[in-house]
Write a protein that holds these residues in place. Structure first.
Motif, short mmCIF file in Angstrom:
data_model
loop_
_atom_site.label_atom_id
_atom_site.label_comp_id
_atom_site.label_asym_id
_atom_site.label_seq_id
_atom_site.Cartn_x
_atom_site.Cartn_y
_atom_site.Cartn_z
N PRO A 141 -17.01 -2.65 4.55
CA PRO A 141 -16.16 -2.02 5.58
C PRO A 141 -15.97 -0.52 5.34
O PRO A 141 -15.85 -0.07 4.21
N ALA A 142 -15.90 0.24 6.44
CA ALA A 142 -15.63 1.68 6.37
C ALA A 142 -14.21 1.92 5.88
O ALA A 142 -13.35 1.04 5.98
N LYS A 143 -13.98 3.11 5.38
CA LYS A 143 -12.60 3.56 5.17
C LYS A 143 -12.07 3.92 6.54
O LYS A 143 -12.68 4.73 7.25
N PRO A 144 -10.93 3.36 6.96
CA PRO A 144 -10.44 3.70 8.30
C PRO A 144 -10.16 5.20 8.42
O PRO A 144 -9.75 5.83 7.45
N ALA A 145 -10.37 5.75 9.62
CA ALA A 145 -9.97 7.15 9.88
C ALA A 145 -8.45 7.20 10.06
O ALA A 145 -7.82 8.19 9.74
N PHE A 146 -7.88 6.11 10.57
CA PHE A 146 -6.43 6.01 10.78
C PHE A 146 -5.76 5.67 9.45
O PHE A 146 -6.15 4.70 8.79
N THR A 147 -4.76 6.48 9.07
CA THR A 147 -4.03 6.19 7.83
C THR A 147 -2.85 5.29 8.14
O THR A 147 -1.97 5.64 8.92
N LEU A 148 -2.87 4.12 7.54
CA LEU A 148 -1.79 3.15 7.77
C LEU A 148 -0.49 3.68 7.18
O LEU A 148 -0.50 4.36 6.15
N PRO A 149 0.67 3.37 7.81
CA PRO A 149 1.94 3.77 7.21
C PRO A 149 2.15 3.07 5.86
O PRO A 149 1.63 1.97 5.65
N ALA A 150 2.92 3.71 4.99
CA ALA A 150 3.20 3.10 3.68
C ALA A 150 3.85 1.74 3.88
O ALA A 150 4.73 1.58 4.72
N GLY A 151 3.39 0.76 3.13
CA GLY A 151 3.98 -0.58 3.21
C GLY A 151 3.43 -1.44 4.34
O GLY A 151 4.01 -2.49 4.66
N ALA A 152 2.29 -1.05 4.93
CA ALA A 152 1.75 -1.81 6.07
C ALA A 152 1.33 -3.23 5.65
O ALA A 152 0.83 -3.45 4.54
N VAL A 153 1.54 -4.17 6.57
CA VAL A 153 1.24 -5.58 6.32
C VAL A 153 0.10 -6.04 7.24
O VAL A 153 0.20 -5.86 8.46
N ASP A 154 -0.92 -6.63 6.67
CA ASP A 154 -1.96 -7.33 7.46
C ASP A 154 -1.39 -8.73 7.70
O ASP A 154 -1.43 -9.60 6.82
N ALA A 155 -0.84 -8.94 8.88
CA ALA A 155 -0.02 -10.14 9.13
C ALA A 155 -0.80 -11.32 9.69
O ALA A 155 -0.19 -12.30 10.15
N HIS A 156 -2.13 -11.23 9.66
CA HIS A 156 -2.93 -12.42 10.04
C HIS A 156 -4.29 -12.34 9.37
O HIS A 156 -5.18 -11.59 9.79
#
Ligand SMILES: O=C(O)c1cc(C(=O)O)oc(=O)c1
Length: 310
Positions: free
Chosen positions: A22-37
């Protein structure tokens, strides 16, 4: 190279393996982000696939999941019991236990589950059960059995995740609206995105959420729902245009009741396997402001899965 399924299993014909570059996303996730599924599959040699399963996947281990979490920039996961494991929650529970508190789980249980078993699941990090109504994935479970399970898990403060297809919502409406807990709908109730976003099919789903403030939705799986593409492959940063209006409508109308997840390792996709890095780049199209992103990726999943930290 094709990925293995270990143990005494062979993959379903035509199975598409998860993508391991997988690529490194261009979008930076906010600190503490949850992959909820997301899910784990086996490995089959350690956690056998259920006899009643409708598909046999390639293995997708907890180590693979945690590596993806770190690569994409997520802090935590919610691991949802996959139907290929039936009501045998061992692989999901093992992943939750190994996560050092960075994963919670959603289990599948039968009416025969004991209070002691529920307590053990709770201690491992399980905070919900999943009821599945998608006919290609599971055999039918009578609604009175599900309602009995619902009233038992409600006492633990858990919620219920439901997976169904849009055409079945009218028949399921009364059941869903009588559930005694928070209800989280998988993948926006699988709308047909070739229909208008303000047409009767999706409006019924919006009405369900508008009239019942205990009902939440995962605005996930553009790769499953999209008809137009383009696919999240080969650097594509504008994938799945046709899903955007549907997901964005839910995010903007119900900002406190939406969750997002990768759906890794993407069971049963038939024509392509998305790059999860590019899937993360889908998020700012459906949650265009920093505030909406914070709610979708951090505040909402934390409230549901780690309330003690909120
Ligand atoms: O659409 C699917 O095939 C699918 C399957 C499963 C599962 O087998 O648990 O979970 C999902 O979230 C989606």
């Amino acid at each position: 190279m094709s990925k293995p399924v270990s143990g005494d299993f062979s993959k379903t014909a035509g199975w598409l393996d998860w993508f391991d570059g997988p690529a490194k996303p261009a979008f930076t996730l906010p600190a503490g982000a949850v992959d909820a599924h997301c899910h784990v599959f086996g490995p089959g040699a350690e956690f056998p696939y259920a006899p009643e399963r409708k598909y046999t996947p390639c293995d997708a281990s907890k180590a693979d999941l945690f590596a993806l979490r770190d690569h994409l920039g997520f802090a935590r996961n919610v691991i949802v019991q996959a139907t290929c494991h039936g009501a045998d929650n061992r692989a999901m529970v093992d992943a939750c236990r190994a996560s050092n508190g960075k994963a919670r789980g959603v289990a599948t249980v039968k009416r025969s589950v004991t209070d002691e078993e529920l307590q053990t699941l709770h201690e491992a990090g399980v905070r919900g059960v999943r009821f599945n109504f998608v006919k290609r994935l599971v055999d039918f479970t009578p609604k009175d059995e599900l309602m009995e399970i619902a009233s038992r898990i409600a006492k633990l403060g858990w919620h219920i995740v439901v997976y169904f297809e849009a055409q079945d919502l009218p028949e399921l409406w009364d059941f869903f609206t009588n559930l005694p807990t928070t209800v989280v709908v998988d993948h926006m109730g699988r709308p047909d995105v070739s229909l208008p976003v303000d047409g009767p099919q999706f409006e019924l789903f919006v009405k369900l959420m508008r009239e019942h403030d205990n009902i939440w939705s995962k605005v996930s799986c553009p790769e499953r729902l999209s008809v137009s593409g383009p696919k999240a492959l080969a650097g594509e940063r504008h994938a799945y245009h046709d899903v955007i209006p549907f997901a964005r409508k839910l995010v903007e109308t119900f900002p406190e009741r939406v969750l997002w997840g990768t759906d890794w390792p993407h069971p049963n996709l038939k024509d392509h396997m998305p790059d999860d890095g590019l899937l993360v780049d889908f998020i700012p199209h459906i949650a265009p402001t920093a505030e909406l992103q914070q709610q979708l990726l951090v505040n909402n999943p934390m409230r549901l899965y780690w309330p003690e930290e909120c």
